[in-house]
Design a protein around this motif. Structure first.
Motif, PDB file in Angstrom:
ATOM      1  N   SER A  14       0.831  -1.208   0.000  1.00 25.53           N
ATOM      2  CA  SER A  14       0.000   0.000   0.000  1.00 25.53           C
ATOM      3  C   SER A  14       0.862   1.253   0.000  1.00 25.53           C
ATOM      4  O   SER A  14       0.534   2.261  -0.651  1.00 25.53           O
ATOM      5  CB  SER A  14      -0.928   0.004   1.228  1.00 25.53           C
ATOM      6  OG  SER A  14      -1.866  -1.049   1.157  1.00 25.53           O
ATOM      7  N   PHE A  15       1.977   1.194   0.728  1.00 30.77           N
ATOM      8  CA  PHE A  15       2.889   2.331   0.783  1.00 30.77           C
ATOM      9  C   PHE A  15       3.495   2.607  -0.592  1.00 30.77           C
ATOM     10  O   PHE A  15       3.523   3.751  -1.062  1.00 30.77           O
ATOM     11  CB  PHE A  15       3.984   2.054   1.808  1.00 30.77           C
ATOM     12  CG  PHE A  15       5.068   3.097   1.856  1.00 30.77           C
ATOM     13  CD1 PHE A  15       4.764   4.427   2.102  1.00 30.77           C
ATOM     14  CD2 PHE A  15       6.398   2.744   1.666  1.00 30.77           C
ATOM     15  CE1 PHE A  15       5.767   5.386   2.156  1.00 30.77           C
ATOM     16  CE2 PHE A  15       7.394   3.693   1.717  1.00 30.77           C
ATOM     17  CZ  PHE A  15       7.082   5.012   1.966  1.00 30.77           C
ATOM     18  N   TRP A  16       3.958   1.547  -1.257  1.00 30.34           N
ATOM     19  CA  TRP A  16       4.550   1.732  -2.583  1.00 30.34           C
ATOM     20  C   TRP A  16       3.507   2.240  -3.577  1.00 30.34           C
ATOM     21  O   TRP A  16       3.820   3.078  -4.442  1.00 30.34           O
ATOM     22  CB  TRP A  16       5.151   0.424  -3.077  1.00 30.34           C
ATOM     23  CG  TRP A  16       6.284  -0.072  -2.228  1.00 30.34           C
ATOM     24  CD1 TRP A  16       7.153   0.683  -1.487  1.00 30.34           C
ATOM     25  CD2 TRP A  16       6.679  -1.437  -2.017  1.00 30.34           C
ATOM     26  NE1 TRP A  16       8.052  -0.122  -0.826  1.00 30.34           N
ATOM     27  CE2 TRP A  16       7.791  -1.423  -1.132  1.00 30.34           C
ATOM     28  CE3 TRP A  16       6.202  -2.659  -2.485  1.00 30.34           C
ATOM     29  CZ2 TRP A  16       8.422  -2.595  -0.726  1.00 30.34           C
ATOM     30  CZ3 TRP A  16       6.836  -3.826  -2.076  1.00 30.34           C
ATOM     31  CH2 TRP A  16       7.927  -3.793  -1.212  1.00 30.34           C
ATOM     32  N   GLU A  17       2.287   1.752  -3.472  1.00 29.05           N
ATOM     33  CA  GLU A  17       1.214   2.221  -4.343  1.00 29.05           C
ATOM     34  C   GLU A  17       0.976   3.719  -4.138  1.00 29.05           C
ATOM     35  O   GLU A  17       0.806   4.471  -5.104  1.00 29.05           O
ATOM     36  CB  GLU A  17      -0.064   1.435  -4.050  1.00 29.05           C
ATOM     37  CG  GLU A  17      -1.248   1.841  -4.929  1.00 29.05           C
ATOM     38  CD  GLU A  17      -2.497   1.043  -4.619  1.00 29.05           C
ATOM     39  OE1 GLU A  17      -3.559   1.402  -5.144  1.00 29.05           O
ATOM     40  OE2 GLU A  17      -2.403   0.054  -3.847  1.00 29.05           O
ATOM     41  N   HIS A  18       0.987   4.146  -2.871  1.00 26.95           N
ATOM     42  CA  HIS A  18       0.811   5.564  -2.562  1.00 26.95           C
ATOM     43  C   HIS A  18       1.956   6.393  -3.150  1.00 26.95           C
ATOM     44  O   HIS A  18       1.718   7.462  -3.740  1.00 26.95           O
ATOM     45  CB  HIS A  18       0.754   5.758  -1.045  1.00 26.95           C
ATOM     46  CG  HIS A  18       0.947   7.176  -0.604  1.00 26.95           C
ATOM     47  ND1 HIS A  18      -0.056   8.119  -0.660  1.00 26.95           N
ATOM     48  CD2 HIS A  18       2.053   7.819  -0.128  1.00 26.95           C
ATOM     49  CE1 HIS A  18       0.410   9.276  -0.233  1.00 26.95           C
ATOM     50  NE2 HIS A  18       1.673   9.120   0.105  1.00 26.95           N
ATOM     51  N   GLU A  19       3.183   5.932  -2.975  1.00 29.23           N
ATOM     52  CA  GLU A  19       4.346   6.682  -3.475  1.00 29.23           C
ATOM     53  C   GLU A  19       4.285   6.841  -4.996  1.00 29.23           C
ATOM     54  O   GLU A  19       4.594   7.912  -5.542  1.00 29.23           O
ATOM     55  CB  GLU A  19       5.649   5.971  -3.074  1.00 29.23           C
ATOM     56  CG  GLU A  19       5.922   5.990  -1.585  1.00 29.23           C
ATOM     57  CD  GLU A  19       6.092   7.398  -1.047  1.00 29.23           C
ATOM     58  OE1 GLU A  19       7.097   8.036  -1.362  1.00 29.23           O
ATOM     59  OE2 GLU A  19       5.191   7.872  -0.321  1.00 29.23           O
ATOM     60  N   TRP A  20       3.882   5.782  -5.677  1.00 27.40           N
ATOM     61  CA  TRP A  20       3.785   5.867  -7.145  1.00 27.40           C
ATOM     62  C   TRP A  20       2.659   6.809  -7.554  1.00 27.40           C
ATOM     63  O   TRP A  20       2.844   7.677  -8.400  1.00 27.40           O
ATOM     64  CB  TRP A  20       3.556   4.475  -7.733  1.00 27.40           C
ATOM     65  CG  TRP A  20       3.153   4.533  -9.180  1.00 27.40           C
ATOM     66  CD1 TRP A  20       1.927   4.238  -9.703  1.00 27.40           C
ATOM     67  CD2 TRP A  20       3.972   4.930 -10.287  1.00 27.40           C
ATOM     68  NE1 TRP A  20       1.930   4.427 -11.057  1.00 27.40           N
ATOM     69  CE2 TRP A  20       3.169   4.858 -11.451  1.00 27.40           C
ATOM     70  CE3 TRP A  20       5.288   5.350 -10.411  1.00 27.40           C
ATOM     71  CZ2 TRP A  20       3.644   5.175 -12.708  1.00 27.40           C
ATOM     72  CZ3 TRP A  20       5.777   5.678 -11.672  1.00 27.40           C
ATOM     73  CH2 TRP A  20       4.959   5.587 -12.797  1.00 27.40           C
ATOM     74  N   ASN A  21       1.493   6.661  -6.923  1.00 26.73           N
ATOM     75  CA  ASN A  21       0.347   7.481  -7.301  1.00 26.73           C
ATOM     76  C   ASN A  21       0.572   8.963  -7.018  1.00 26.73           C
ATOM     77  O   ASN A  21       0.114   9.823  -7.780  1.00 26.73           O
ATOM     78  CB  ASN A  21      -0.911   7.003  -6.574  1.00 26.73           C
ATOM     79  CG  ASN A  21      -1.417   5.674  -7.096  1.00 26.73           C
ATOM     80  OD1 ASN A  21      -1.157   5.303  -8.236  1.00 26.73           O
ATOM     81  ND2 ASN A  21      -2.134   4.933  -6.261  1.00 26.73           N
ATOM     82  N   LYS A  22       1.286   9.263  -5.926  1.00 22.05           N
ATOM     83  CA  LYS A  22       1.479  10.665  -5.548  1.00 22.05           C
ATOM     84  C   LYS A  22       2.700  11.291  -6.195  1.00 22.05           C
ATOM     85  O   LYS A  22       2.683  12.458  -6.581  1.00 22.05           O
ATOM     86  CB  LYS A  22       1.585  10.799  -4.024  1.00 22.05           C
ATOM     87  CG  LYS A  22       1.709  12.243  -3.543  1.00 22.05           C
ATOM     88  CD  LYS A  22       1.649  12.352  -2.034  1.00 22.05           C
ATOM     89  CE  LYS A  22       1.741  13.810  -1.597  1.00 22.05           C
ATOM     90  NZ  LYS A  22       1.646  13.962  -0.121  1.00 22.05           N
TER      91      LYS A  22
END
Length: 281
Positions: A14-22
């Protein structure tokens, strides 16, 4: 990713998904036609994460501060000038220090990009804005569950690390090829003798040319080195391996022969992955 970019709450995906999306999507500006022919879907995301990790591995803030006598502590406080001066002496530019409840919470490094996000050059710059840390009374706390290191003093090398050694190079296939010369370069010529002295929980290496440090990702031993890197050592398969930033991985663009000298870099982003074994003399 599982070594260098972990979530504080344990939910890495979830953290990596957030970093990519943001953040990642902001730098993913390439048209699909700009990517290499036959590229798989998602290569732009892989490039983003790889570039970030490669940059991170060149920015060993802990060792940089430790070399300046600044260690995590539950009681000691520091000035912003102490922190920024130590980092600038190492990297040549100033990051932004952000604090939460008076303690360092994040350190942000800034770069301009020259060229493509895939193979362009990252040019470091001073932080364009100040962080949130105050000018004085800044806490630099140990990680949860950790202990406060003792102050850095020059002395004998840490246990198991010889005070005098040569550093041999082993390629990824297990072949031992050459060693470090006095400037920290890789060669098949006569090995340099290195001296190890204690610094905090690690040690500093010095050759006849000067102190050794990772400078802009490259290993160098020279009299111009003002802030030596604090290394550690890891035992593996009967060898004592030089360790930087928690990793034994070093890399180079080629394999030396004859009188050729090759620059070594931290990490594993180049064509020749190697480890460095410390051998007592």
């Amino acid at each position: 990713m599982n070594t260098y970019w972990l979530s504080n709450d344990g939910d890495n995906e979830s953290f990596w998904e957030h970093e990519w999306n943001k953040h990642g999507t902001c730098m993913s500006t390439l048209k699909p036609t700009c990517l290499p022919s036959g590229s798989k879907t998602g290569l732009d995301a892989a490039n983003y994460f790889q570039a970030t990790i490669d940059l991170f591995k060149t920015l060993d803030t802990y060792s940089t501060l430790a070399a300046a006598g600044i260690y995590p502590s539950s009681s000691t406080t520091f000035t912003l000038s102490q922190l920024t001066t130590a980092v600038k002496a190492k990297f040549g530019y100033t990051p932004a220090f952000d604090c939460k409840s008076g303690a360092v919470n994040a350190i942000s490094y800034y770069f301009n990009l020259k060229g493509s996000v895939i193979d362009g050059t990252w040019v470091p710059i001073n932080a364009p804005k100040a962080g949130t840390c105050p000018s004085t009374g800044i806490k630099y706390l140990p990680k949860s569950g950790g202990s406060t290191p003792t102050s850095s003093t020059a002395g004998t090398a840490p246990t198991a690390v010889p005070s005098r050694s040569t550093v041999t190079v082993t390629r990824s296939g297990g072949t031992s090829t050459g060693c470090l010369l006095s400037y920290g370069t890789w060669s098949t010529q006569t090995c340099a003798t290195m001296t190890a002295t204690t610094s905090g929980n690690g040690f500093i290496l010095t050759s006849s040319k000067g102190k050794c440090a990772i400078v802009s990702g490259a290993l160098s031993c020279d009299s111009s080195v003002s802030s030596a890197t604090v290394f550690t050592a890891t035992s593996s398969s009967g060898k004592l391996l030089l360790t930087y930033g928690g990793s034994t991985a070093f890399t180079a663009d080629s394999v030396p022969s004859g009188t050729t000298q090759v620059t070594l870099y931290s990490g594993s982003a180049r064509s020749q992955d190697v480890t460095l074994a410390i051998i007592a003399v």
